[in-house]
Enzyme design. Sequence first.
Site, PDB file in Angstrom:
ATOM      1  N   LYS A  41      12.013  28.830  17.057  1.00 54.02           N
ATOM      2  CA  LYS A  41      11.560  29.080  18.413  1.00 54.02           C
ATOM      3  C   LYS A  41      12.466  30.076  19.118  1.00 54.02           C
ATOM      4  O   LYS A  41      12.165  30.548  20.204  1.00 54.02           O
ATOM      5  CB  LYS A  41      11.600  27.778  19.220  1.00 54.02           C
ATOM      6  CG  LYS A  41      10.826  26.649  18.611  1.00 54.02           C
ATOM      7  CD  LYS A  41      11.092  25.342  19.423  1.00 54.02           C
ATOM      8  CE  LYS A  41      10.891  24.172  18.528  1.00 54.02           C
ATOM      9  NZ  LYS A  41      11.374  22.925  19.116  1.00 54.02           N
ATOM     10  N   GLY A  42      13.591  30.391  18.497  1.00 52.83           N
ATOM     11  CA  GLY A  42      14.613  31.171  19.184  1.00 52.83           C
ATOM     12  C   GLY A  42      14.187  32.558  19.629  1.00 52.83           C
ATOM     13  O   GLY A  42      14.754  33.116  20.565  1.00 52.83           O
ATOM     14  N   GLU A  96      13.748  38.294  15.102  1.00 57.02           N
ATOM     15  CA  GLU A  96      14.623  37.123  14.972  1.00 57.02           C
ATOM     16  C   GLU A  96      15.626  37.127  16.126  1.00 57.02           C
ATOM     17  O   GLU A  96      16.038  38.194  16.601  1.00 57.02           O
ATOM     18  CB  GLU A  96      15.310  37.200  13.598  1.00 57.02           C
ATOM     19  CG  GLU A  96      16.378  36.187  13.307  1.00 57.02           C
ATOM     20  CD  GLU A  96      15.896  34.755  13.172  1.00 57.02           C
ATOM     21  OE1 GLU A  96      15.259  34.262  14.125  1.00 57.02           O
ATOM     22  OE2 GLU A  96      16.192  34.118  12.147  1.00 57.02           O
ATOM     23  N   ASP A  97      16.039  35.946  16.558  1.00 54.37           N
ATOM     24  CA  ASP A  97      16.994  35.864  17.667  1.00 54.37           C
ATOM     25  C   ASP A  97      18.384  36.344  17.264  1.00 54.37           C
ATOM     26  O   ASP A  97      18.996  37.154  17.939  1.00 54.37           O
ATOM     27  CB  ASP A  97      17.044  34.427  18.238  1.00 54.37           C
ATOM     28  CG  ASP A  97      17.277  33.352  17.171  1.00 54.37           C
ATOM     29  OD1 ASP A  97      17.436  33.697  15.977  1.00 54.37           O
ATOM     30  OD2 ASP A  97      17.293  32.171  17.538  1.00 54.37           O
ATOM     31  N   ASP A 100      23.218  35.437  11.495  1.00 51.29           N
ATOM     32  CA  ASP A 100      24.542  34.828  11.403  1.00 51.29           C
ATOM     33  C   ASP A 100      25.003  34.956   9.948  1.00 51.29           C
ATOM     34  O   ASP A 100      25.517  36.000   9.553  1.00 51.29           O
ATOM     35  CB  ASP A 100      24.376  33.367  11.877  1.00 51.29           C
ATOM     36  CG  ASP A 100      25.666  32.595  11.959  1.00 51.29           C
ATOM     37  OD1 ASP A 100      26.701  33.206  12.242  1.00 51.29           O
ATOM     38  OD2 ASP A 100      25.640  31.369  11.750  1.00 51.29           O
ATOM     39  N   LYS A 128      26.065  38.509  14.250  1.00 50.45           N
ATOM     40  CA  LYS A 128      27.483  38.121  14.134  1.00 50.45           C
ATOM     41  C   LYS A 128      27.967  38.602  12.773  1.00 50.45           C
ATOM     42  O   LYS A 128      27.938  37.849  11.796  1.00 50.45           O
ATOM     43  CB  LYS A 128      27.612  36.602  14.199  1.00 50.45           C
ATOM     44  CG  LYS A 128      27.365  35.987  15.553  1.00 50.45           C
ATOM     45  CD  LYS A 128      27.849  34.538  15.553  1.00 50.45           C
ATOM     46  CE  LYS A 128      26.743  33.612  15.900  1.00 50.45           C
ATOM     47  NZ  LYS A 128      27.163  32.196  15.924  1.00 50.45           N
ATOM     48  N   PHE A 149      29.386  30.446  19.321  1.00 52.01           N
ATOM     49  CA  PHE A 149      28.071  29.819  19.339  1.00 52.01           C
ATOM     50  C   PHE A 149      27.436  30.123  20.692  1.00 52.01           C
ATOM     51  O   PHE A 149      27.937  29.711  21.736  1.00 52.01           O
ATOM     52  CB  PHE A 149      28.152  28.311  19.102  1.00 52.01           C
ATOM     53  CG  PHE A 149      26.797  27.718  18.853  1.00 52.01           C
ATOM     54  CD1 PHE A 149      26.215  27.798  17.593  1.00 52.01           C
ATOM     55  CD2 PHE A 149      26.087  27.127  19.882  1.00 52.01           C
ATOM     56  CE1 PHE A 149      24.948  27.286  17.370  1.00 52.01           C
ATOM     57  CE2 PHE A 149      24.815  26.613  19.667  1.00 52.01           C
ATOM     58  CZ  PHE A 149      24.247  26.694  18.407  1.00 52.01           C
ATOM     59  N   VAL A 150      26.329  30.855  20.665  1.00 55.73           N
ATOM     60  CA  VAL A 150      25.711  31.306  21.912  1.00 55.73           C
ATOM     61  C   VAL A 150      24.389  30.580  22.176  1.00 55.73           C
ATOM     62  O   VAL A 150      23.707  30.148  21.246  1.00 55.73           O
ATOM     63  CB  VAL A 150      25.483  32.835  21.912  1.00 55.73           C
ATOM     64  CG1 VAL A 150      26.810  33.579  21.991  1.00 55.73           C
ATOM     65  CG2 VAL A 150      24.690  33.284  20.687  1.00 55.73           C
ATOM     66  N   ASP A 156      19.179  27.834  21.426  1.00 55.09           N
ATOM     67  CA  ASP A 156      19.406  26.457  21.897  1.00 55.09           C
ATOM     68  C   ASP A 156      20.664  25.830  21.332  1.00 55.09           C
ATOM     69  O   ASP A 156      21.252  26.323  20.369  1.00 55.09           O
ATOM     70  CB  ASP A 156      18.231  25.571  21.470  1.00 55.09           C
ATOM     71  CG  ASP A 156      18.275  25.234  19.972  1.00 55.09           C
ATOM     72  OD1 ASP A 156      18.465  26.168  19.167  1.00 55.09           O
ATOM     73  OD2 ASP A 156      18.152  24.050  19.622  1.00 55.09           O
ATOM     74  N   ARG A 162      17.568  26.816  26.124  1.00 56.98           N
ATOM     75  CA  ARG A 162      16.706  27.931  25.733  1.00 56.98           C
ATOM     76  C   ARG A 162      16.200  28.712  26.949  1.00 56.98           C
ATOM     77  O   ARG A 162      15.952  29.909  26.871  1.00 56.98           O
ATOM     78  CB  ARG A 162      15.470  27.413  24.972  1.00 56.98           C
ATOM     79  CG  ARG A 162      15.729  26.911  23.586  1.00 56.98           C
ATOM     80  CD  ARG A 162      14.403  26.757  22.844  1.00 56.98           C
ATOM     81  NE  ARG A 162      14.496  25.914  21.666  1.00 56.98           N
ATOM     82  CZ  ARG A 162      14.916  26.326  20.470  1.00 56.98           C
ATOM     83  NH1 ARG A 162      15.291  27.572  20.292  1.00 56.98           N
ATOM     84  NH2 ARG A 162      14.950  25.492  19.454  1.00 56.98           N
TER      85      ARG A 162
HETATM   86  P1  5GP Z   1      21.609  32.380   9.509  1.00 55.23           P
HETATM   87  O1  5GP Z   1      20.606  31.921   8.483  1.00 55.23           O
HETATM   88  O2  5GP Z   1      21.697  33.874   9.662  1.00 55.23           O
HETATM   89  O3  5GP Z   1      22.959  31.756   9.269  1.00 55.23           O
HETATM   90  O4  5GP Z   1      21.185  31.746  10.858  1.00 55.23           O
HETATM   91  C1  5GP Z   1      20.082  32.117  11.546  1.00 55.23           C
HETATM   92  C2  5GP Z   1      19.672  31.054  12.527  1.00 55.23           C
HETATM   93  O5  5GP Z   1      20.758  30.197  12.891  1.00 55.23           O
HETATM   94  C3  5GP Z   1      19.228  31.691  13.803  1.00 55.23           C
HETATM   95  O6  5GP Z   1      17.860  31.994  13.750  1.00 55.23           O
HETATM   96  C4  5GP Z   1      19.554  30.635  14.830  1.00 55.23           C
HETATM   97  O7  5GP Z   1      18.480  29.732  14.926  1.00 55.23           O
HETATM   98  C5  5GP Z   1      20.744  29.906  14.263  1.00 55.23           C
HETATM   99  N1  5GP Z   1      22.006  30.391  14.870  1.00 55.23           N
HETATM  100  C6  5GP Z   1      22.955  31.147  14.304  1.00 55.23           C
HETATM  101  N2  5GP Z   1      23.963  31.401  15.155  1.00 55.23           N
HETATM  102  C7  5GP Z   1      23.622  30.794  16.302  1.00 55.23           C
HETATM  103  C8  5GP Z   1      24.244  30.715  17.592  1.00 55.23           C
HETATM  104  O8  5GP Z   1      25.331  31.243  17.882  1.00 55.23           O
HETATM  105  N3  5GP Z   1      23.576  30.010  18.543  1.00 55.23           N
HETATM  106  C9  5GP Z   1      22.375  29.398  18.307  1.00 55.23           C
HETATM  107  N4  5GP Z   1      21.814  28.735  19.326  1.00 55.23           N
HETATM  108  N5  5GP Z   1      21.757  29.463  17.106  1.00 55.23           N
HETATM  109  C10 5GP Z   1      22.385  30.151  16.124  1.00 55.23           C
END
Ligand code: 5GP
Length: 172
Positions: A41-42, A96-97, A100, A128, A149-150, A156, A162
């Site tokens: 949902k991000g 994508e939001d 990470d 990041k 962590f944002v 969220d 959110r």
């Molecule tokens: P990845 O698979 O790249 O590690 O993570 C992607 C997902 O992790 C993002 O779509 C998001 O939902 C969540 N995520 C990663 N970092 C953060 C953060 O700093 N804050 C929040 N709220 N979600 C995060």
Amino acid sequence: MSATVRPLLSAPEIHARIEALAADIRRDNPDADLHFIGVLKGSVFFMADLLRAMSGTVTMDFIAVSSYAGTKTTGEVRMLKDVDRGLQDRHVIIVEDIVDTGLTLHYLQDLLRARGTRSLRTACLLSKPSRRKVDVPVDYIGFEIEDHFVVGYGLDYDEHYRHLPYIGVLTS
Ligand code: 5GP
């Protein structure tokens, strides 16, 4: 929720950057019918603002995959909701939001490319880079941020925050 949120990116900063991203996307795909796939949902606020800033022909769909529980990644990606329409010969932009570790995007790019897309690009509002575990290509990045962590603007913490119009760092 007793934590506080330290503002990092204001609503005007976010909106200005999204206008520029929309222009970049259209410049790279001048005549294409672009099909945007938002990752629930991000991405909902980013998707809504990005699409309203786009010129030309655009359509949209959503996909949902499992994400974090709390602030730790599981490293495991699972599909919760698939897209509604086929992607054969479509020019697809994943929205994508935040990227990470890159695991979610890596999974999504493989999954959607296998559907026969004509082109596949990715737009992420936040990145990041210091956290990356897989080297995943991201064509459009709004902001690179430190390892915090944002929350806010769709992001969220256990479904809270959110709705904030800005992005901030969650501090306990
Ligand atoms: P990845 O698979 O790249 O590690 O993570 C992607 C997902 O992790 C993002 O779509 C998001 O939902 C969540 N995520 C990663 N970092 C953060 C953060 O700093 N804050 C929040 N709220 N979600 C995060």
